[in-house]
Motif scaffolding. Structure first.
Motif, PDB file in Angstrom:
ATOM      1  N   LEU A 130       0.941  -1.531  -0.124  1.00 43.64           N
ATOM      2  CA  LEU A 130       0.247   0.203  -0.131  1.00 43.64           C
ATOM      3  C   LEU A 130       0.902   1.588  -0.154  1.00 43.64           C
ATOM      4  O   LEU A 130       1.009   2.602  -0.898  1.00 43.64           O
ATOM      5  N   TRP A 131       1.731   1.470   1.186  1.00 43.72           N
ATOM      6  CA  TRP A 131       3.334   2.081   0.637  1.00 43.72           C
ATOM      7  C   TRP A 131       3.516   2.209  -0.391  1.00 43.72           C
ATOM      8  O   TRP A 131       3.615   3.703  -1.003  1.00 43.72           O
ATOM      9  N   ASN A 132       3.543   2.036  -1.372  1.00 50.92           N
ATOM     10  CA  ASN A 132       5.126   1.866  -2.361  1.00 50.92           C
ATOM     11  C   ASN A 132       3.635   2.129  -3.881  1.00 50.92           C
ATOM     12  O   ASN A 132       4.250   3.038  -4.382  1.00 50.92           O
ATOM     13  N   GLY A 133       2.222   1.839  -3.467  1.00 56.33           N
ATOM     14  CA  GLY A 133       0.977   2.476  -4.409  1.00 56.33           C
ATOM     15  C   GLY A 133       1.110   3.983  -4.306  1.00 56.33           C
ATOM     16  O   GLY A 133       1.301   4.479  -5.138  1.00 56.33           O
ATOM     17  N   MET A 134       1.648   4.565  -3.214  1.00 55.50           N
ATOM     18  CA  MET A 134       1.882   5.966  -2.827  1.00 55.50           C
ATOM     19  C   MET A 134       2.620   6.796  -3.781  1.00 55.50           C
ATOM     20  O   MET A 134       3.031   7.583  -4.323  1.00 55.50           O
ATOM     21  N   ASN A 135       3.889   6.168  -3.575  1.00 56.40           N
ATOM     22  CA  ASN A 135       5.117   6.674  -4.582  1.00 56.40           C
ATOM     23  C   ASN A 135       4.834   6.216  -6.722  1.00 56.40           C
ATOM     24  O   ASN A 135       5.632   7.841  -7.034  1.00 56.40           O
ATOM     25  N   ILE A 136       4.628   5.512  -6.477  1.00 59.72           N
ATOM     26  CA  ILE A 136       3.645   5.186  -7.608  1.00 59.72           C
ATOM     27  C   ILE A 136       3.122   6.254  -8.371  1.00 59.72           C
ATOM     28  O   ILE A 136       2.897   6.995  -9.543  1.00 59.72           O
ATOM     29  N   ALA A 137       2.399   6.447  -7.049  1.00 58.17           N
ATOM     30  CA  ALA A 137       0.852   7.415  -8.035  1.00 58.17           C
ATOM     31  C   ALA A 137       2.017   9.067  -7.691  1.00 58.17           C
ATOM     32  O   ALA A 137       1.424  10.047  -9.141  1.00 58.17           O
ATOM     33  N   ILE A 138       2.956   8.942  -6.952  1.00 63.08           N
ATOM     34  CA  ILE A 138       3.900  11.047  -7.276  1.00 63.08           C
ATOM     35  C   ILE A 138       4.764  10.371  -8.526  1.00 63.08           C
ATOM     36  O   ILE A 138       4.633  11.569  -9.065  1.00 63.08           O
ATOM     37  N   MET A 139       5.123   9.480  -8.941  1.00 59.26           N
ATOM     38  CA  MET A 139       6.008   9.606  -9.892  1.00 59.26           C
ATOM     39  C   MET A 139       4.997   9.859 -11.242  1.00 59.26           C
ATOM     40  O   MET A 139       5.444  10.250 -11.870  1.00 59.26           O
ATOM     41  N   VAL A 140       4.113   9.007 -11.398  1.00 57.05           N
ATOM     42  CA  VAL A 140       2.980   8.780 -12.924  1.00 57.05           C
ATOM     43  C   VAL A 140       2.187  10.482 -12.646  1.00 57.05           C
ATOM     44  O   VAL A 140       2.870  11.757 -13.610  1.00 57.05           O
ATOM     45  N   TRP A 141       2.106  11.392 -12.031  1.00 52.83           N
ATOM     46  CA  TRP A 141       2.179  13.043 -11.470  1.00 52.83           C
ATOM     47  C   TRP A 141       3.204  13.256 -12.181  1.00 52.83           C
ATOM     48  O   TRP A 141       3.060  14.184 -12.808  1.00 52.83           O
ATOM     49  N   LEU A 142       4.419  13.646 -11.491  1.00 54.93           N
ATOM     50  CA  LEU A 142       5.469  14.074 -11.765  1.00 54.93           C
ATOM     51  C   LEU A 142       5.856  14.339 -13.876  1.00 54.93           C
ATOM     52  O   LEU A 142       5.909  14.554 -14.274  1.00 54.93           O
ATOM     53  N   LEU A 143       5.616  12.646 -13.579  1.00 57.24           N
ATOM     54  CA  LEU A 143       5.485  12.981 -15.392  1.00 57.24           C
ATOM     55  C   LEU A 143       4.672  13.151 -16.501  1.00 57.24           C
ATOM     56  O   LEU A 143       5.226  13.644 -17.291  1.00 57.24           O
ATOM     57  N   LEU A 144       3.560  13.517 -15.702  1.00 57.71           N
ATOM     58  CA  LEU A 144       2.680  13.834 -16.877  1.00 57.71           C
ATOM     59  C   LEU A 144       2.852  15.168 -16.821  1.00 57.71           C
ATOM     60  O   LEU A 144       2.690  15.625 -17.926  1.00 57.71           O
ATOM     61  N   GLN A 145       3.339  15.924 -15.556  1.00 52.70           N
ATOM     62  CA  GLN A 145       3.201  17.483 -15.713  1.00 52.70           C
ATOM     63  C   GLN A 145       4.656  17.817 -16.210  1.00 52.70           C
ATOM     64  O   GLN A 145       3.841  18.635 -16.611  1.00 52.70           O
ATOM     65  N   SER A 146       5.131  17.007 -16.507  1.00 55.45           N
ATOM     66  CA  SER A 146       7.120  17.113 -17.015  1.00 55.45           C
ATOM     67  C   SER A 146       6.266  17.363 -18.628  1.00 55.45           C
ATOM     68  O   SER A 146       7.083  18.208 -19.060  1.00 55.45           O
ATOM     69  N   ARG A 147       5.523  16.251 -18.894  1.00 49.61           N
ATOM     70  CA  ARG A 147       5.034  16.456 -20.292  1.00 49.61           C
ATOM     71  C   ARG A 147       4.792  17.433 -20.692  1.00 49.61           C
ATOM     72  O   ARG A 147       4.191  17.879 -21.707  1.00 49.61           O
ATOM     73  N   SER A 148       3.283  17.390 -20.063  1.00 51.67           N
ATOM     74  CA  SER A 148       2.266  18.183 -20.341  1.00 51.67           C
ATOM     75  C   SER A 148       2.785  19.952 -20.626  1.00 51.67           C
ATOM     76  O   SER A 148       2.289  21.245 -21.163  1.00 51.67           O
ATOM     77  N   ARG A 149       3.167  20.209 -19.095  1.00 51.64           N
ATOM     78  CA  ARG A 149       4.178  21.387 -19.759  1.00 51.64           C
ATOM     79  C   ARG A 149       5.509  22.032 -20.435  1.00 51.64           C
ATOM     80  O   ARG A 149       5.516  23.113 -20.950  1.00 51.64           O
ATOM     81  N   THR A 150       6.218  20.362 -20.893  1.00 53.48           N
ATOM     82  CA  THR A 150       6.532  20.839 -22.115  1.00 53.48           C
ATOM     83  C   THR A 150       5.864  21.089 -23.100  1.00 53.48           C
ATOM     84  O   THR A 150       6.896  22.076 -24.679  1.00 53.48           O
TER      85      THR A 150
END
Length: 404
Positions: free
Chosen positions: A379-399
């Protein structure tokens, strides 16, 4: 165009010396895991209490990554290494003299504080000397932590069986002083200002793409690091005790820990090569997903052969996660703040290890088994995955929105 200092022959020589230091300096955080069953018997405490020395080791290790990282930014790596080597040896001495689980835990805090120099500060230092091959260079230095855990438990097993854990600690104190201090003098060369300027220009564009300030990004990465390392700590901290519970004995558990960490070395090296192509965020996301799968494989596994296999799979899955945080910091943040920023994020990952190590012991004491502790990690590992997905999508959209 990089400066001549980056990826040079001297860079690779420095990398080899740094790896040797890391392999010795990091042993304090693994030795306490190996002696945990003996300590529990000697002091007559429960599993959660026996985990307390490890927890304080990781608290000291985590704080040290930030504090010592800032010291390296200010004074350079050589004097800091010398001071920390003396501190590690002193911590071992206090542990040898301890007469209670609390005294041992406080001594381990000192060990962890000094041991921290062998991780984040060395990773930050070597990252200044590479640009094109920074991913593999960081991975190699980070592998020193796992090499230490893979090699030293086997070397200490005989001493532990014949003479007890205090003698093993005396050997480690002498070894640290004899090896780390002389090698520290070989790292006296400083990074030229021009190299910092080149690295800063490369990271500025990445930083803008995230839409976050360096401080906000550091806090976000720290939260992600806590999540992944609460999960990571379950097998790493409790595999020896788990094997004792199953009737296989501490020696088998130590072998599984070594196998797990050797797999982690391979994973870190492969992740470093991938990171040079994919970048830190994608590499970290891949490792986090694989770690969650490996944790799930522990649930149906209690036979001897299956535990060996799953321990190897776990090591191969998660070894590249923590070094990827350092790469993300260097990709997105100012070079002159590398020691402090890398140290802060790695401090958070280590606090996750400390929290997870204690939490898993507490869950065991409450439930009588480690099954719920494995689910807790997933369950704790799922939080880490969610944050990395958000950061990846955020960087892609702003770029995509930025003008060419």
């Amino acid at each position: 165009m990089t400066t001549s200092i980056h990826d040079s022959a001297y860079s690779w020589t420095r990398l080899a010396l740094t790896l040797a230091i890391a392999t010795v300096a990091n042993v304090g955080m693994w030795a306490i895991i190996v002696i945990m069953p003996a300590v529990q018997v000697e002091f007559g405490v429960g599993r959660a209490e026996a985990s307390l020395p490890y927890t304080l080791t990781m608290v000291g290790f985590g704080i040290g990554n930030f504090v010592v990282g800032r010291a390296v930014d200010r004074w350079g790596v050589t004097p800091v290494l010398i001071v920390c080597a003396v501190g590690i040896a002193g911590g071992y001495g206090l542990a040898i003299a301890s007469g209670s689980i609390l005294a041992l835990a406080l001594a381990q805090f000192v060990v962890g504080l000094g041991t921290s120099v062998g991780f984040g500060p060395l990773i930050a230092d070597i990252s200044h000397w590479f640009m094109k091959r920074r991913g593999i260079a960081v991975a190699i230095v980070a592998s020193g932590n796992y090499l230490s855990g893979a090699i030293w438990p086997i070397l200490l097993a005989g001493i532990l069986a014949d003479s007890g854990w205090r003698t093993a600690y005396a050997v480690l104190a002498i070894t640290t002083l004899v090896i780390v201090i002389p090698l520290a003098f070989a790292l006296r060369r400083q990074v030229p200002d021009s190299a910092h300027e080149t690295a800063e220009s490369a990271s500025a564009a990445k930083r803008r793409s995230s839409g976050l300030s360096p401080r906000a990004l550091a806090w976000l990465l720290g939260l992600a690091g806590i999540g992944c390392c609460v999960a990571m700590s379950m097998p790493q901290v409790h595999i020896v005790s788990y094997c004792v519970d199953l009737g296989y004995g501490p020696a088998v558990g130590a072998e599984m820990l070594s196998l797990m960490l050797l797999g982690g070395v391979g994973s870190r090296l492969l992740s470093g090569l991938l990171a040079d192509r994919l970048g830190g965020v994608k590499t970290l996301l891949l490792g986090s997903v694989l770690q969650a799968i490996a944790l799930a494989l522990y649930l149906p596994s209690d036979a001897l052969v299956s535990l060996y296999v799953v321990s190897l799979i776990f090591g191969l899955s998660q070894g590249g996660i923590v070094p990827s945080y350092a790469l993300i910091v260097r990709e997105y943040m100012p070079a002159r703040e590398a020691g402090a920023r890398v140290g802060f994020v790695l401090m958070a990952t280590i606090m996750g290890m400390a929290l997870g190590g204690w939490m898993s012991g507490w869950i065991y004491d409450v439930t009588g088994s480690y099954e719920m502790a494995f689910w807790n990690g997933i369950l704790w590992n799922g939080m880490n995955i969610a944050i990395m997905v958000w950061l990846l999508l955020q960087s892609r959209s702003r770029t995509a929105l930025q003008p060419a």
